[in-house]
Design a protein around this motif. Structure first.
Motif, PDB file in Angstrom:
ATOM      1  N   ARG A 246      46.029  47.200  39.624  1.00  0.00           N
ATOM      2  CA  ARG A 246      46.179  46.230  38.526  1.00  0.00           C
ATOM      3  C   ARG A 246      46.738  44.903  39.021  1.00  0.00           C
ATOM      4  NH1 ARG A 246      46.912  46.666  32.902  1.00  0.00           N
ATOM      5  NH2 ARG A 246      47.104  44.552  32.044  1.00  0.00           N
ATOM      6  N   GLU A 247      47.669  44.969  39.956  1.00  0.00           N
ATOM      7  CA  GLU A 247      48.308  43.725  40.413  1.00  0.00           C
ATOM      8  C   GLU A 247      47.329  42.789  41.114  1.00  0.00           C
ATOM      9  OE1 GLU A 247      50.461  44.606  44.532  1.00  0.00           O
ATOM     10  OE2 GLU A 247      50.788  46.230  43.094  1.00  0.00           O
ATOM     11  N   TRP A 248      46.179  43.322  41.561  1.00  0.00           N
ATOM     12  CA  TRP A 248      45.181  42.486  42.222  1.00  0.00           C
ATOM     13  C   TRP A 248      44.268  41.760  41.235  1.00  0.00           C
ATOM     14  CZ3 TRP A 248      42.886  46.939  45.710  1.00  0.00           C
ATOM     15  CH2 TRP A 248      43.865  47.373  46.623  1.00  0.00           C
ATOM     16  N   VAL A 249      44.165  42.281  40.011  1.00  0.00           N
ATOM     17  CA  VAL A 249      43.079  41.882  39.114  1.00  0.00           C
ATOM     18  C   VAL A 249      43.446  40.618  38.343  1.00  0.00           C
ATOM     19  CG1 VAL A 249      41.600  42.600  37.197  1.00  0.00           C
ATOM     20  CG2 VAL A 249      42.347  44.286  38.894  1.00  0.00           C
ATOM     21  N   LYS A 250      42.571  39.661  38.409  1.00  0.00           N
ATOM     22  CA  LYS A 250      42.737  38.393  37.706  1.00  0.00           C
ATOM     23  C   LYS A 250      42.600  38.602  36.199  1.00  0.00           C
ATOM     24  CE  LYS A 250      40.358  33.890  37.441  1.00  0.00           C
ATOM     25  NZ  LYS A 250      39.244  33.096  38.032  1.00  0.00           N
ATOM     26  N   PRO A 251      43.475  38.011  35.374  1.00  0.00           N
ATOM     27  CA  PRO A 251      43.259  38.071  33.922  1.00  0.00           C
ATOM     28  C   PRO A 251      41.872  37.540  33.576  1.00  0.00           C
ATOM     29  CG  PRO A 251      45.440  37.184  34.414  1.00  0.00           C
ATOM     30  CD  PRO A 251      44.718  37.285  35.731  1.00  0.00           C
ATOM     31  N   GLY A 252      41.179  38.278  32.736  1.00  0.00           N
ATOM     32  CA  GLY A 252      39.835  37.877  32.350  1.00  0.00           C
ATOM     33  C   GLY A 252      38.729  38.428  33.230  1.00  0.00           C
ATOM     34  N   ALA A 253      39.081  39.243  34.235  1.00  0.00           N
ATOM     35  CA  ALA A 253      38.066  39.763  35.155  1.00  0.00           C
ATOM     36  C   ALA A 253      37.220  40.842  34.485  1.00  0.00           C
ATOM     37  CB  ALA A 253      38.732  40.318  36.410  1.00  0.00           C
ATOM     38  N   PHE A 254      35.969  40.920  34.918  1.00  0.00           N
ATOM     39  CA  PHE A 254      35.065  42.004  34.532  1.00  0.00           C
ATOM     40  C   PHE A 254      34.710  42.771  35.793  1.00  0.00           C
ATOM     41  CE2 PHE A 254      30.554  43.428  34.144  1.00  0.00           C
ATOM     42  CZ  PHE A 254      30.773  44.454  33.239  1.00  0.00           C
ATOM     43  N   LEU A 255      34.942  44.083  35.767  1.00  0.00           N
ATOM     44  CA  LEU A 255      34.675  44.942  36.912  1.00  0.00           C
ATOM     45  C   LEU A 255      33.601  45.945  36.534  1.00  0.00           C
ATOM     46  CD1 LEU A 255      38.053  44.644  36.449  1.00  0.00           C
ATOM     47  CD2 LEU A 255      37.992  45.434  38.814  1.00  0.00           C
ATOM     48  N   ALA A 256      32.506  45.980  37.303  1.00  0.00           N
ATOM     49  CA  ALA A 256      31.407  46.922  37.064  1.00  0.00           C
ATOM     50  C   ALA A 256      31.257  47.781  38.307  1.00  0.00           C
ATOM     51  CB  ALA A 256      30.112  46.182  36.763  1.00  0.00           C
TER      52      ALA A 256
END
Length: 379
Positions: A246-256
């Motif tokens: 979670r700490e890596w993920v940019k706010p607003g990111a979409f991961l598929a």
């Protein structure tokens, strides 16, 4: 009363498939979106007791008394994936493939696939076609459908693990629906696949002006608007699957995620939206597999099913992309929302894209006509 019992069908080689449009990613994304509408409304059938099974797989034992029986090496399986799809398609079909990661040492793809398209009324063959590109493009198109409805419209940066076939098609689908993309960060296992990807991206998408080769998963994810993991590997220990923290993920990111993936406790939290291509597919897998099921099928939607069984996730917190496409559930709620989508792969996708390519081939006179019989010997 006389009947016309003659049955002809067409054979489409890989080059025939290309001429018939199998690599037209924008069209493939549109086709997959139409397929999801039919899926949501129930106008389809796949295998298994709930009509949602991924398919039927042949596996091999660790120890066999038969010296010629294949060994259960990495990614070794043979599989049939049948489906019917209604609507404007109204066709049935089955993809058959053998897979072995050691194929790469022979200069062959990991999986070698064929697809047969059938008339759903008589069962007669309409086409028998090379399916590696068919499968690759329909798989890659699903993250594109997800991004069309769930990614930020101003997405510019893709983070990619695994620049192989699936990586290429997923990137092509992202670019088809997010025209502002200009940056890709890539983590690769080997130099050959990386060099091939870099050549491909330069020729195919000159709008990508910033290509960064990175060394860690954190660098793939951090700062990316769109993230996809497309690497293959050993199945069995989720701790060895590529992880998203979670700490890596940019706010607003979409991961598929169309391949192996694991998530940390932060990504398991309820404020990270969890979307799947078809809840029934994961329920079928969960029913069929030993538990925890994520040890057997490494896609992240199977982990969602394990979480439901553990009580750490409520069933209603797993959303279907078809419901979102139909407008019966909201798409992206705000620019800060993190959305994680699992891509499991379904035979209805092969039927949908195979039908479009077949109809293109008929219209353009592509393929070799083959005769099954003039009149069947047994009837």
């Amino acid at each position: 009363m006389t009947h016309n019992t003659k049955i002809d069908f067409i054979y489409l080689s890989e080059q025939d498939m290309i001429r018939a449009g199998v690599t037209d990613m924008p069209s493939c994304v549109d086709t997959m979106e139409e397929m999801f509408g039919l899926l949501y409304h129930g106008d389809y059938r796949m295998a298994g007791p709930n009509n949602d099974s991924h398919g039927a797989m042949v596996t091999f034992p660790e120890h066999s008394p038969f010296p010629t029986m294949p060994k259960p090496t990495a990614d070794r399986r043979m599989m049939a994936m049948p489906a019917y799809l209604g609507g404007n398609f109204c066709t049935a079909g089955v993809k058959w493939y053998g897979s072995n990661i050691a194929n790469r040492d022979k200069g062959l793809p990991r999986s070698i696939l064929m697809f047969t398209l059938n008339d759903p009324d008589t069962g007669a063959p309409l086409a028998h076609m090379s399916a590696n590109l068919l499968s690759a493009y329909r798989t890659g198109a699903i993250p594109g459908v997800g991004a069309r409805h769930l990614a930020r419209k101003d997405s510019r940066v893709i983070g990619l693990l695994g620049p192989g076939v699936m990586g290429k098609t997923s990137v092509a689908a992202f670019i088809a629906v997010c025209p502002q993309i200009d940056t890709i960060k890539i983590k690769a296992r080997g130099q050959r696949s990386l060099d091939d990807f870099l050549t491909w991206i330069g020729v195919t998408f000159p709008q990508i002006v910033n290509v960064q080769v990175v060394d860690t998963l954190e660098e793939v994810v951090r700062g990316s608007d769109l993230v996809t993991y497309c690497s293959s590997g050993e199945v069995g220990d989720p701790n060895a699957y590529p992880i998203v923290k979670r700490e890596w993920v940019k706010p607003g990111a979409f991961l598929a995620m169309p391949a192996a993936c694991n998530i940390d406790a932060g990504m398991e939290q309820a404020d990270v939206r969890k979307v799947v291509d078809n809840t029934g597919l994961y329920q079928a897998w969960f029913h069929e597999l030993p538990k925890p099921a994520h040890h057997c099928v490494p896609v992240i939607g199977v982990r969602f099913m394990d979480m439901i069984a553990e009580g750490s996730l409520q069933p209603e917190q797993v959303e279907d992309i078809g419901k979102i496409i139909a407008g019966d559930a909201p798409g992206r709620l705000n620019d800060e929302e993190i959305i994680l989508m699992s891509v499991g792969g379904m035979p209805v996708e092969d039927v949908a894209w195979g039908t479009v390519v077949y109809r293109n081939a008929i219209e353009r006179g592509i393929g070799i006509k083959l005769n099954l019989w003039e009149t069947p010997v047994l009837s």
